[in-house]
Design an enzyme around this catalytic site. Structure first.
Site, PDB file in Angstrom:
ATOM      1  N   ALA A   1      27.264  79.176  59.353  1.00 42.40           N
ATOM      2  CA  ALA A   1      28.281  79.990  58.681  1.00 42.40           C
ATOM      3  C   ALA A   1      29.673  79.368  58.716  1.00 42.40           C
ATOM      4  CB  ALA A   1      28.319  81.383  59.308  1.00 42.40           C
ATOM      5  N   ALA A   2      29.772  78.099  59.063  1.00 41.78           N
ATOM      6  CA  ALA A   2      31.089  77.477  59.211  1.00 41.78           C
ATOM      7  C   ALA A   2      31.881  77.499  57.906  1.00 41.78           C
ATOM      8  CB  ALA A   2      30.935  76.049  59.709  1.00 41.78           C
ATOM      9  N   GLY A   3      31.252  77.105  56.817  1.00 40.09           N
ATOM     10  CA  GLY A   3      31.950  77.082  55.534  1.00 40.09           C
ATOM     11  C   GLY A   3      32.331  78.469  55.055  1.00 40.09           C
ATOM     12  N   ASP A   4      31.456  79.446  55.283  1.00 43.58           N
ATOM     13  CA  ASP A   4      31.753  80.823  54.874  1.00 43.58           C
ATOM     14  C   ASP A   4      32.920  81.386  55.675  1.00 43.58           C
ATOM     15  OD1 ASP A   4      29.581  80.706  53.131  1.00 43.58           O
ATOM     16  OD2 ASP A   4      28.193  81.414  54.664  1.00 43.58           O
TER      17      ASP A   4
END
Length: 297
Positions: free
Chosen positions: A240-243
């Protein structure tokens, strides 16, 4: 400002592996878990955890009711989430190797059956001046972007996953564009970040955010560019880093109007996210981001 994340709701089936499966290879998983996911759900949670007034619009099947419950607990308004008894909730098969890198296979399900009437109900329910955040995990993304723009809403678009439908979207209507280096290459044909950013800025008149993994991020707007590195941490799961980056960047920019401040907060938030397993449940609150000491502090 009201922010509506009009996006996907997925059930993530996560398998822990020594390495991501190669073509023709069969290996055993060392662990298995079920999580809430979908880029839409993750980004709605991230937006809400910054303190923004956040709603989610999307569709699930009956087995996905726990996804709506998770959004509720995160403070997201779910009155625009449709439960379709005849649909199957979208889901993902996620491989996570010991380094924290992942590989994701998506099945769209209910995410791919949003109707024109369902879109209209969402538009008519939103206050004037709202910002609507899209990803490319729903059907008719190009129509969604166009309709939101025509109704006077601000448009943010995370052009992922990248495919021909994403390439055909009306980027001239996008106020905030988020892409990683792989997506940028597919959109521009360029392999270096400076050239990618230059062409993306010509494609999209708004703020263009290019995330570069371990090399941080670059942003272009009105002929200016900014860069920000990462906060180095031990990665457990990058799912979920990009989100998280998308949600915290938007929140910080809407609050301050400062791109450098938005990049710094988003970098801290995504660094904290990758130290935790899972997708939506790994996303920190604004208070955690502001008060957690990272190794590079």
């Amino acid at each position: 400002m009201k922010v509506c994340c009009f996006g996907s709701l997925n059930i993530d089936r996560v398998y822990a592996l020594d390495h991501i499966v190669r073509p023709g290879e069969t290996i055993s998983s060392t662990d298995y878990a079920v999580h809430a996911g979908g880029k839409g759900l993750n980004q709605a949670v991230a937006l809400s955890r910054t303190g923004l007034d956040t709603c989610h619009a999307g569709k699930i099947g009956p087995e996905g009711l726990f996804l709506r419950d998770i959004l509720d607990r995160a403070g997201v308004d779910t009155s625009r989430v449709i439960v379709d008894e005849h649909s199957v909730t979208g889901h993902a098969i996620i491989q996570v190797e010991t380094s924290g890198q992942n590989s994701i296979l998506l099945f769209g399900g209910a995410n791919q059956s949003i109707t024109a009437d369902e879109r209209r109900v969402v538009w008519e329910s939103l206050p004037a001046g709202s910002l609507v955040l899209f990803q490319n995990e729903l059907n008719d993304t190009d129509i969604l972007i166009r309709e939101a723009h025509e109704r006077g809403f601000k448009v943010a678009f995370n052009a992922a996953p990248m495919n021909e439908a994403a390439k055909a979207c009306p980027y001239e209507y996008v106020d905030f564009l988020f892409v990683n280096e792989t997506e940028a290459e597919a959109l521009t044909g360029e392999t270096t970040a400076p050239r990618q950013l230059e062409k993306l800025a010509a494609l999209c008149p708004g703020i263009v955010v290019l995330t570069l993994g371990s090399n941080g991020a670059r942003v272009a707007c009105n002929g200016e560019t900014w860069s920000h590195g990462i906060f180095p941490v031990r990665a457990v799961d990058t799912t979920a880093a990009g989100d998280t980056y998308t949600g915290f960047f938007l929140a910080a920019y809407l609050d301050s109007g400062s791109i450098p401040e938005a990049m710094a907060l988003a970098a801290r938030a995504s660094a904290l996210t990758v130290t935790r397993p899972g997708a939506a449940e790994s996303i920190p609150t604004l208070d955690e981001v502001l008060h957690t000491t990272l190794p590079s502090d």
